[in-house]
Design a protein around this motif. Structure first.
Motif, PDB file in Angstrom:
ATOM      1  N   ILE A   1      53.574  46.491  46.877  1.00  0.00           N
ATOM      2  CA  ILE A   1      52.307  47.123  46.929  1.00  0.00           C
ATOM      3  C   ILE A   1      51.320  46.224  46.545  1.00  0.00           C
ATOM      4  CG2 ILE A   1      50.915  48.649  45.231  1.00  0.00           C
ATOM      5  CD1 ILE A   1      53.779  49.723  44.438  1.00  0.00           C
ATOM      6  N   ALA A   2      51.482  44.873  45.906  1.00  0.00           N
ATOM      7  CA  ALA A   2      50.249  44.219  45.974  1.00  0.00           C
ATOM      8  C   ALA A   2      49.822  43.743  47.248  1.00  0.00           C
ATOM      9  CB  ALA A   2      50.669  42.848  45.060  1.00  0.00           C
ATOM     10  N   GLY A   3      50.932  43.439  47.912  1.00  0.00           N
ATOM     11  CA  GLY A   3      50.694  42.946  49.953  1.00  0.00           C
ATOM     12  C   GLY A   3      49.822  43.804  50.400  1.00  0.00           C
ATOM     13  N   GLN A   4      50.231  45.255  50.170  1.00  0.00           N
ATOM     14  CA  GLN A   4      49.433  46.098  50.924  1.00  0.00           C
ATOM     15  C   GLN A   4      48.093  46.220  50.587  1.00  0.00           C
ATOM     16  OE1 GLN A   4      50.730  47.754  53.611  1.00  0.00           O
ATOM     17  NE2 GLN A   4      52.513  46.289  53.416  1.00  0.00           N
ATOM     18  N   LEU A   5      47.959  46.109  49.216  1.00  0.00           N
ATOM     19  CA  LEU A   5      46.211  46.309  48.810  1.00  0.00           C
ATOM     20  C   LEU A   5      45.620  45.161  48.866  1.00  0.00           C
ATOM     21  CD1 LEU A   5      47.147  48.276  45.214  1.00  0.00           C
ATOM     22  CD2 LEU A   5      46.304  49.307  47.570  1.00  0.00           C
ATOM     23  N   LEU A   6      45.974  43.973  48.678  1.00  0.00           N
ATOM     24  CA  LEU A   6      45.366  42.816  48.899  1.00  0.00           C
ATOM     25  C   LEU A   6      45.182  42.381  50.259  1.00  0.00           C
ATOM     26  CD1 LEU A   6      46.922  40.482  46.157  1.00  0.00           C
ATOM     27  CD2 LEU A   6      44.834  41.794  45.954  1.00  0.00           C
ATOM     28  N   ARG A   7      45.767  42.792  51.264  1.00  0.00           N
ATOM     29  CA  ARG A   7      45.717  42.528  52.751  1.00  0.00           C
ATOM     30  C   ARG A   7      45.805  41.050  52.753  1.00  0.00           C
ATOM     31  NH1 ARG A   7      47.101  46.823  54.188  1.00  0.00           N
ATOM     32  NH2 ARG A   7      46.028  46.648  56.197  1.00  0.00           N
ATOM     33  N   SER A   8      46.729  40.465  52.007  1.00  0.00           N
ATOM     34  CA  SER A   8      46.889  39.079  52.149  1.00  0.00           C
ATOM     35  C   SER A   8      48.312  38.664  53.219  1.00  0.00           C
ATOM     36  CB  SER A   8      47.230  38.665  50.649  1.00  0.00           C
ATOM     37  OG  SER A   8      47.400  37.083  50.691  1.00  0.00           O
ATOM     38  N   GLU A   9      48.471  37.508  53.464  1.00  0.00           N
ATOM     39  CA  GLU A   9      49.662  37.203  54.050  1.00  0.00           C
ATOM     40  C   GLU A   9      50.666  36.727  53.340  1.00  0.00           C
ATOM     41  OE1 GLU A   9      49.996  37.544  57.568  1.00  0.00           O
ATOM     42  OE2 GLU A   9      48.374  38.496  57.355  1.00  0.00           O
ATOM     43  N   THR A  10      50.501  36.496  52.009  1.00  0.00           N
ATOM     44  CA  THR A  10      51.331  36.098  50.982  1.00  0.00           C
ATOM     45  C   THR A  10      50.809  36.756  49.767  1.00  0.00           C
ATOM     46  OG1 THR A  10      50.330  33.966  50.459  1.00  0.00           O
ATOM     47  CG2 THR A  10      52.011  33.977  51.972  1.00  0.00           C
ATOM     48  N   VAL A  11      51.682  37.072  48.737  1.00  0.00           N
ATOM     49  CA  VAL A  11      51.308  37.316  47.541  1.00  0.00           C
ATOM     50  C   VAL A  11      52.056  36.454  46.453  1.00  0.00           C
ATOM     51  CG1 VAL A  11      51.539  39.038  45.565  1.00  0.00           C
ATOM     52  CG2 VAL A  11      50.707  39.688  48.100  1.00  0.00           C
ATOM     53  N   ARG A  12      51.289  35.891  45.415  1.00  0.00           N
ATOM     54  CA  ARG A  12      51.781  34.962  44.412  1.00  0.00           C
ATOM     55  C   ARG A  12      51.915  35.826  43.028  1.00  0.00           C
ATOM     56  NH1 ARG A  12      53.129  29.597  45.117  1.00  0.00           N
ATOM     57  NH2 ARG A  12      52.361  29.064  47.128  1.00  0.00           N
ATOM     58  N   PHE A  13      52.939  35.800  42.469  1.00  0.00           N
ATOM     59  CA  PHE A  13      52.942  36.311  40.888  1.00  0.00           C
ATOM     60  C   PHE A  13      52.066  35.739  40.185  1.00  0.00           C
ATOM     61  CE2 PHE A  13      54.476  35.903  36.469  1.00  0.00           C
ATOM     62  CZ  PHE A  13      54.569  37.155  36.023  1.00  0.00           C
ATOM     63  N   PHE A  14      51.052  36.107  39.081  1.00  0.00           N
ATOM     64  CA  PHE A  14      50.229  35.289  38.491  1.00  0.00           C
ATOM     65  C   PHE A  14      50.267  35.577  37.105  1.00  0.00           C
ATOM     66  CE2 PHE A  14      45.895  34.897  36.628  1.00  0.00           C
ATOM     67  CZ  PHE A  14      45.820  33.756  36.599  1.00  0.00           C
ATOM     68  N   GLY A  15      50.792  36.620  36.577  1.00  0.00           N
ATOM     69  CA  GLY A  15      51.051  36.823  34.918  1.00  0.00           C
ATOM     70  C   GLY A  15      51.298  38.260  34.596  1.00  0.00           C
ATOM     71  N   ASP A  16      51.397  38.293  33.304  1.00  0.00           N
ATOM     72  CA  ASP A  16      51.586  39.494  32.742  1.00  0.00           C
ATOM     73  C   ASP A  16      51.408  39.508  31.286  1.00  0.00           C
ATOM     74  OD1 ASP A  16      54.560  39.532  31.096  1.00  0.00           O
ATOM     75  OD2 ASP A  16      54.371  37.845  32.599  1.00  0.00           O
ATOM     76  N   GLN A  17      51.299  40.732  30.798  1.00  0.00           N
ATOM     77  CA  GLN A  17      51.038  41.043  29.449  1.00  0.00           C
ATOM     78  C   GLN A  17      51.865  42.488  29.168  1.00  0.00           C
ATOM     79  OE1 GLN A  17      46.607  40.437  28.814  1.00  0.00           O
ATOM     80  NE2 GLN A  17      47.335  39.068  27.196  1.00  0.00           N
ATOM     81  N   VAL A  18      52.114  42.902  27.914  1.00  0.00           N
ATOM     82  CA  VAL A  18      52.712  44.032  27.635  1.00  0.00           C
ATOM     83  C   VAL A  18      51.847  44.622  26.487  1.00  0.00           C
ATOM     84  CG1 VAL A  18      54.504  45.489  26.249  1.00  0.00           C
ATOM     85  CG2 VAL A  18      54.978  44.012  28.293  1.00  0.00           C
ATOM     86  N   PHE A  19      51.442  45.810  26.653  1.00  0.00           N
ATOM     87  CA  PHE A  19      50.480  46.594  25.586  1.00  0.00           C
ATOM     88  C   PHE A  19      51.291  47.785  25.108  1.00  0.00           C
ATOM     89  CE2 PHE A  19      47.707  44.558  28.502  1.00  0.00           C
ATOM     90  CZ  PHE A  19      46.849  43.836  27.530  1.00  0.00           C
ATOM     91  N   VAL A  20      51.509  47.999  23.673  1.00  0.00           N
ATOM     92  CA  VAL A  20      51.814  49.156  23.015  1.00  0.00           C
ATOM     93  C   VAL A  20      51.061  49.791  21.952  1.00  0.00           C
ATOM     94  CG1 VAL A  20      53.919  49.991  21.672  1.00  0.00           C
ATOM     95  CG2 VAL A  20      54.135  48.177  23.604  1.00  0.00           C
ATOM     96  N   LYS A  21      50.585  51.042  22.353  1.00  0.00           N
ATOM     97  CA  LYS A  21      49.750  51.633  20.981  1.00  0.00           C
ATOM     98  C   LYS A  21      50.397  52.827  20.641  1.00  0.00           C
ATOM     99  CE  LYS A  21      45.223  50.509  22.570  1.00  0.00           C
ATOM    100  NZ  LYS A  21      43.687  50.720  22.850  1.00  0.00           N
ATOM    101  N   GLU A  22      51.045  52.726  19.197  1.00  0.00           N
ATOM    102  CA  GLU A  22      51.814  53.812  18.634  1.00  0.00           C
ATOM    103  C   GLU A  22      51.095  54.868  18.378  1.00  0.00           C
ATOM    104  OE1 GLU A  22      53.476  51.612  15.167  1.00  0.00           O
ATOM    105  OE2 GLU A  22      55.284  51.201  16.041  1.00  0.00           O
ATOM    106  N   PRO A  23      51.588  55.923  18.116  1.00  0.00           N
ATOM    107  CA  PRO A  23      50.928  57.282  17.703  1.00  0.00           C
ATOM    108  C   PRO A  23      50.142  57.147  16.235  1.00  0.00           C
ATOM    109  CG  PRO A  23      53.162  57.889  18.210  1.00  0.00           C
ATOM    110  CD  PRO A  23      53.029  56.277  18.400  1.00  0.00           C
ATOM    111  N   ASN A  24      48.768  57.392  16.378  1.00  0.00           N
ATOM    112  CA  ASN A  24      48.029  57.186  15.347  1.00  0.00           C
ATOM    113  C   ASN A  24      47.403  55.898  15.144  1.00  0.00           C
ATOM    114  OD1 ASN A  24      48.066  59.954  14.080  1.00  0.00           O
ATOM    115  ND2 ASN A  24      50.057  59.623  13.613  1.00  0.00           N
TER     116      ASN A  24
END
Length: 342
Positions: free
Chosen positions: A134-157
């Motif tokens: 999906i990144a390759g299609q949206l970025l219109r790039s010849e190559t795609v590199r993974f750059f980083g990540d995070q996880v976010f959790v918001k509990e109820p209330n």
């Protein structure tokens, strides 16, 4: 391969990403992908106390509001010096951001960074299959590199908001071809913390000072333009939000301004991952105020192209064998078809 794309990215969706700086891709991820993400996020939450980059922002909010710097100091042995940062926030006079009636609300707001470096199942999600394609299609790039990540959790209330911000100045990169994927593991509406985006805010190239997420106060020593008070003037901006279901995917340009409210629901948790990809034109750019990436194995210099094991190539346009199933066949024939996102 369970981590597969269920349909192609359409030309309309590519155009929406380019013009609005954000696009909703409905139903593009498989149930297997979503279930793998859920298991990974639950593992992150259960092991948060063991992570040097894991934080409960609700605890930080409350400790700062109470001037409990002993607790902030106790939580400062990892990625951030929370005592120094929150003391600085107090000195700016900028308020802490929380929804109304927060005194009676007990939900936690968890965040962790660099999960792909320590959890193999989550890394597979990031570097193989659907998301890199999906990144390759949206970025219109010849190559795609993974750059980083995070996880976010918001509990109820959970009262804590995420201040409107721009990812670009938290990242030590420059260029155009960087996208951020917000991958929900649960149904998300405005009530439980839907993402809100300022449409088109990526297009003029302005870089804004990064903030501390739970306040509009900028990170100490950061550079850039002052971000306006969007939280208290929502009607003055072209803001769009998306109700999403598991299997949907939100993708925004790394300069697109965005934020969220707290989780005001009584029962619905909001779990999501933020996964980042870069294209051919991205170069390293040193930003001394940027959050430390404790999982990185070496340091690049300003102007260097991304390289090495921290930023692996995860997709190439002329390598159909890297593409899952139907997408590889469509790429080979030069065709893109599918359902337009609502």
């Amino acid at each position: 391969m369970p981590n597969h794309i269920t349909r192609a990215v359409t030309q309309d969706e590519i155009a929406a990403y380019k013009q609005a700086g954000v696009v909703l891709l409905k139903g593009i991820l498989s149930l297997d992908t979503v279930n793998s993400l859920r298991r990974s996020i639950d593992h992150v939450v259960n092991t948060l106390d063991d992570s040097p980059s894991g934080y409960d922002f609700t605890k930080i909010l409350r400790a700062t509001a109470r001037n409990d710097f002993d607790q902030l100091r106790a939580m400062s042995d990892g990625q951030y010096d929370l005592e120094a940062i929150m003391d600085y926030v107090k000195s700016t006079g900028k308020p802490l951001l929380a929804d109304d009636n927060s005194d009676a609300r007990e939900g936690a707001y968890f965040i962790d960074t660099g999960i792909a470096a320590k959890l193999n199942s989550y890394r597979e999600l990031c570097v193989k299959g659907a998301l890199p394609e999906i990144a390759g299609q949206l970025l219109r790039s010849e190559t795609v590199r993974f750059f980083g990540d995070q996880v976010f959790v918001k509990e109820p209330n959970t009262p804590g908001k995420t201040a409107f911000h721009q990812d670009a100045t938290y990242f030590e990169i420059e260029g155009e071809q960087c996208c951020v994927m917000w991958v929900p593991a649960d149904p998300v509406t405005l009530e439980n913390g839907a993402m809100m985006y300022v449409r088109g805010s990526h297009r003029d190239g302005t870089l804004y000072k990064p903030n501390v997420f739970i306040s509009q106060a900028p990170l100490p020593g950061s550079e850039g333009a002052d971000l306006p008070d969007i939280e208290n003037n929502l009607d003055d901006y072209d803001i769009v939000h998306f109700d999403v279901e598991p299997g949907d995917l939100l993708v925004h340009h790394y300069r697109t301004i965005h934020g969220t409210g707290g989780n005001q629901s009584r029962y619905q948790v909001r779990r999501a991952a933020s996964i980042r990809y870069c294209g051919d034109d991205i170069r390293f750019k040193e930003r001394p105020w940027a959050p430390q990436q404790l999982h990185h194995t070496y340091r690049l210099n300003t102007g260097d192209p991304l390289s090495g094991p921290d930023f692996p190539v995860v997709w190439e346009r002329h390598a159909p064998e890297l593409m899952p199933g139907a997408m590889a066949a469509e790429a080979a024939t030069g065709q893109l078809s599918g359902t337009r996102a609502a």
